[in-house]
Motif scaffolding. Structure first.
Motif, mmCIF file in Angstrom:
data_model
loop_
_atom_site.group_PDB
_atom_site.id
_atom_site.type_symbol
_atom_site.label_atom_id
_atom_site.label_comp_id
_atom_site.label_asym_id
_atom_site.label_seq_id
_atom_site.Cartn_x
_atom_site.Cartn_y
_atom_site.Cartn_z
ATOM 1 N N LEU A 24 38.200 50.080 53.130
ATOM 2 C CA LEU A 24 37.104 49.117 53.088
ATOM 3 C C LEU A 24 37.592 47.690 52.866
ATOM 4 O O LEU A 24 36.796 46.782 52.709
ATOM 5 N N ASP A 25 38.910 47.475 52.867
ATOM 6 C CA ASP A 25 39.442 46.161 52.532
ATOM 7 C C ASP A 25 39.124 45.091 53.578
ATOM 8 O O ASP A 25 39.153 43.910 53.286
ATOM 9 N N ASN A 26 38.783 45.465 54.805
ATOM 10 C CA ASN A 26 38.445 44.487 55.835
ATOM 11 C C ASN A 26 36.953 44.167 55.856
ATOM 12 O O ASN A 26 36.502 43.394 56.684
ATOM 13 N N GLN A 27 36.206 44.771 54.957
ATOM 14 C CA GLN A 27 34.763 44.610 54.964
ATOM 15 C C GLN A 27 34.312 43.232 54.490
ATOM 16 O O GLN A 27 33.356 42.680 55.000
ATOM 17 N N ALA A 28 34.981 42.664 53.506
ATOM 18 C CA ALA A 28 34.502 41.419 52.932
ATOM 19 C C ALA A 28 35.628 40.670 52.239
ATOM 20 O O ALA A 28 36.644 41.244 51.873
ATOM 21 N N CYS A 29 35.407 39.384 52.062
ATOM 22 C CA CYS A 29 36.302 38.561 51.250
ATOM 23 C C CYS A 29 35.768 38.560 49.827
ATOM 24 O O CYS A 29 34.558 38.480 49.607
ATOM 25 N N VAL A 30 36.663 38.669 48.856
ATOM 26 C CA VAL A 30 36.266 38.647 47.450
ATOM 27 C C VAL A 30 37.110 37.594 46.747
ATOM 28 O O VAL A 30 38.335 37.602 46.857
ATOM 29 N N PHE A 31 36.453 36.675 46.049
ATOM 30 C CA PHE A 31 37.126 35.628 45.295
ATOM 31 C C PHE A 31 36.749 35.770 43.829
ATOM 32 O O PHE A 31 35.592 36.077 43.514
ATOM 33 N N THR A 32 37.696 35.541 42.952
ATOM 34 C CA THR A 32 37.393 35.587 41.523
ATOM 35 C C THR A 32 37.928 34.338 40.847
ATOM 36 O O THR A 32 38.914 33.737 41.285
ATOM 37 N N THR A 33 37.269 33.950 39.773
ATOM 38 C CA THR A 33 37.686 32.811 38.965
ATOM 39 C C THR A 33 37.572 33.208 37.509
ATOM 40 O O THR A 33 36.607 33.868 37.113
ATOM 41 N N SER A 34 38.554 32.812 36.723
ATOM 42 C CA SER A 34 38.528 33.050 35.284
ATOM 43 C C SER A 34 38.484 31.705 34.580
ATOM 44 O O SER A 34 39.283 30.816 34.877
ATOM 45 N N LEU A 35 37.556 31.566 33.665
ATOM 46 C CA LEU A 35 37.400 30.324 32.906
ATOM 47 C C LEU A 35 37.263 30.650 31.429
ATOM 48 O O LEU A 35 36.849 31.751 31.068
ATOM 49 N N GLN A 36 37.596 29.688 30.592
ATOM 50 C CA GLN A 36 37.327 29.836 29.164
ATOM 51 C C GLN A 36 36.584 28.586 28.712
ATOM 52 O O GLN A 36 37.010 27.475 28.960
ATOM 53 N N GLU A 37 35.446 28.820 28.077
ATOM 54 C CA GLU A 37 34.594 27.737 27.605
ATOM 55 C C GLU A 37 34.353 27.952 26.120
ATOM 56 O O GLU A 37 33.675 28.905 25.747
ATOM 57 N N SER A 38 34.929 27.132 25.281
ATOM 58 C CA SER A 38 34.934 27.285 23.816
ATOM 59 C C SER A 38 35.326 28.717 23.456
ATOM 60 O O SER A 38 36.450 29.109 23.684
ATOM 61 N N GLU A 39 34.410 29.531 22.961
ATOM 62 C CA GLU A 39 34.754 30.899 22.560
ATOM 63 C C GLU A 39 34.264 31.953 23.557
ATOM 64 O O GLU A 39 34.228 33.130 23.244
#
Length: 89
Positions: A33-48
């Motif tokens: 299923l890897d050609n089905q869609a693009c997936v993007f992720t972001t990791s953020l830290q905001e105070s706690e």
């Protein structure tokens, strides 16, 4: 573009989420299923808070990922403590 933003109070929960995302993407790859869609992720830290943002061009892929998390009972259930703050149970 479809997006889900999840905020965690504990770094450990954010890291567990990250591992589940890796496991989900690997399972998609194994099932072809890897050609089905693009997936993007972001990791953020905001105070706690630890924030994870998942974006994809497929509502189906996002729904499959959310189901993947639900089956694994993630995020852990919370309840409201006497002081009004949510706590993990």
């Amino acid at each position: 573009m479809f997006k889900q933003t999840i905020r965690f109070d504990r770094a450990q929960d954010a890291h567990v989420f990250d591992q589940y995302l890796v496991d989900f993407l690997r399972s998609c790859e194994e099932n072809g299923l890897d050609n089905q869609a693009c997936v993007f992720t972001t990791s953020l830290q905001e105070s706690e808070s630890y924030i994870r943002v998942v974006q994809t061009d497929s509502a189906s892929m996002l729904g499959q990922f959310l189901n993947f998390l639900t089956i694994r009972n993630f995020p852990p259930a919370t309840c409201v403590a006497a002081d009004g703050k949510a706590v993990n149970v």
